[in-house]
Design an enzyme around this catalytic site. Structure first.
Site: not given
Length: 316
Positions: A147-148
């Site tokens: 989840k970047t």
């Protein structure tokens, strides 16, 4: 002091970077100056010196990106701290000196500072959560997630590594993670999904299955999954499930699969999930919404007669 575990113990994290990161830096510079640099006309192109000042407490990270910004602008960077050091503990700290044409120093300033501040924030939060888990008795792996920020993953994963954490899979090509949507798309059959993933990835690509119950974890391991993720379990449910899974499928080198725990884990609750039966705790809290470490870049002014002044004071 740099991290005492993880990648930094075994070498320079910068040596992991692909050459493509330099192209990434070029796109940042192009985004910030797509046309004329009007401020550049104002200051000219004479040689100048600037000081990188650490203004808040944190672990400094992102040296290669900061350096490459200025390298592409024909400037040089001299560091006065080591990557992974805690900076700003005694107020403002002179962390580096950058030299080059003054127009180029200012053209790269914001790009370099934004990258350094973000990467340092991720490293700081990673190191903080890891320290909290170690004090709670957890001896295994703390990892980030995928989840970047789009286009900025390399920087954020780099920050996790500097902070002593595991960055988790780099992308969809690094490991097959079968989430609930994958299973539902296969008619709800974990065995079918795992078989397809194994056939596609071959022996070199691990397969992880996100599980909503202990029973699903057993099904996944039976089907050949390398890792099972206990997702959004309560601490009590997780500890019971992890213990039962280890009892059935083995521990340590004899284990058929690793156990990962994830889902809403933060500094406030992660201590409740500590158990030796969990191999990996993953949390997006070490890289999502983290507070940046504050830096500034200040030109050292020239006094009358051509002598250098002191620039911004280091006094707090």
């Amino acid at each position: 002091m740099p991290a005492t575990e993880g990648a930094p113990v075994h070498g320079h994290v910068a040596h992991l970077l692909p050459q493509t990161y330099k192209r990434l830096v070029s796109t940042w510079l192009e985004e910030d100056t797509p046309s004329f640099d009007y401020g550049g006309l104002v200051v000219g192109n004479h040689m100048a010196e600037a000081r990188l000042l650490g203004k808040s407490k944190g672990m400094i990270a992102g040296f290669p990106f900061f350096e490459e910004v200025f390298k592409q602008l024909d400037c040089t960077v001299e560091w006065h701290v080591v990557e992974g050091d805690q900076v700003g503990t005694q107020g403002k700290q002179h962390c580096a000196t950058v030299k080059g044409p003054v127009r180029m120093l200012l053209l790269g300033e914001r790009v370099a500072l934004n990258t350094l501040a973000r990467c340092s924030g991720v490293a700081t939060k990673s190191a903080s959560l890891l320290e909290l888990l170690r004090k709670a008795g957890y001896k295994n792996t703390l990892a980030g997630t995928r989840k970047t920020t789009p286009g900025f993953r390399l920087v954020e994963k780099y920050g996790m590594l500097v902070g002593g954490c595991d960055p988790h899979r780099q992308d969809l090509s690094a490991m097959t993670m079968l989430k609930d949507n994958h299973i539902w798309a296969c008619g709800g059959s974990i065995a079918t999904a795992v078989a397809a993933a194994k056939a596609a990835g071959g022996f070199a690509v691990k397969v992880e299955v996100e599980c909503q119950s202990e029973e699903e974890a057993h099904q996944a391991i039976e089907a050949g999954a390398d890792v099972v993720m206990l997702d959004n379990f309560s601490p009590e449910e997780m500890k019971s499930a992890a213990r039962n899974i280890k009892n059935k499928w083995g521990r340590g080198n004899e284990a058929r699969a690793l156990i990962e725990v994830s889902g809403g884990l933060t500094e406030d609750n992660v201590g409740n999930y500590v158990t030796e039966d969990v191999d990996v705790i993953s949390s997006s809290s070490i890289h999502q919404g983290v507070k940046h470490v504050d830096f500034s870049l200040k030109i050292v002014p020239k006094e009358k007669g051509g002598k250098k002044g002191d620039g911004e004071s280091l006094d707090t």
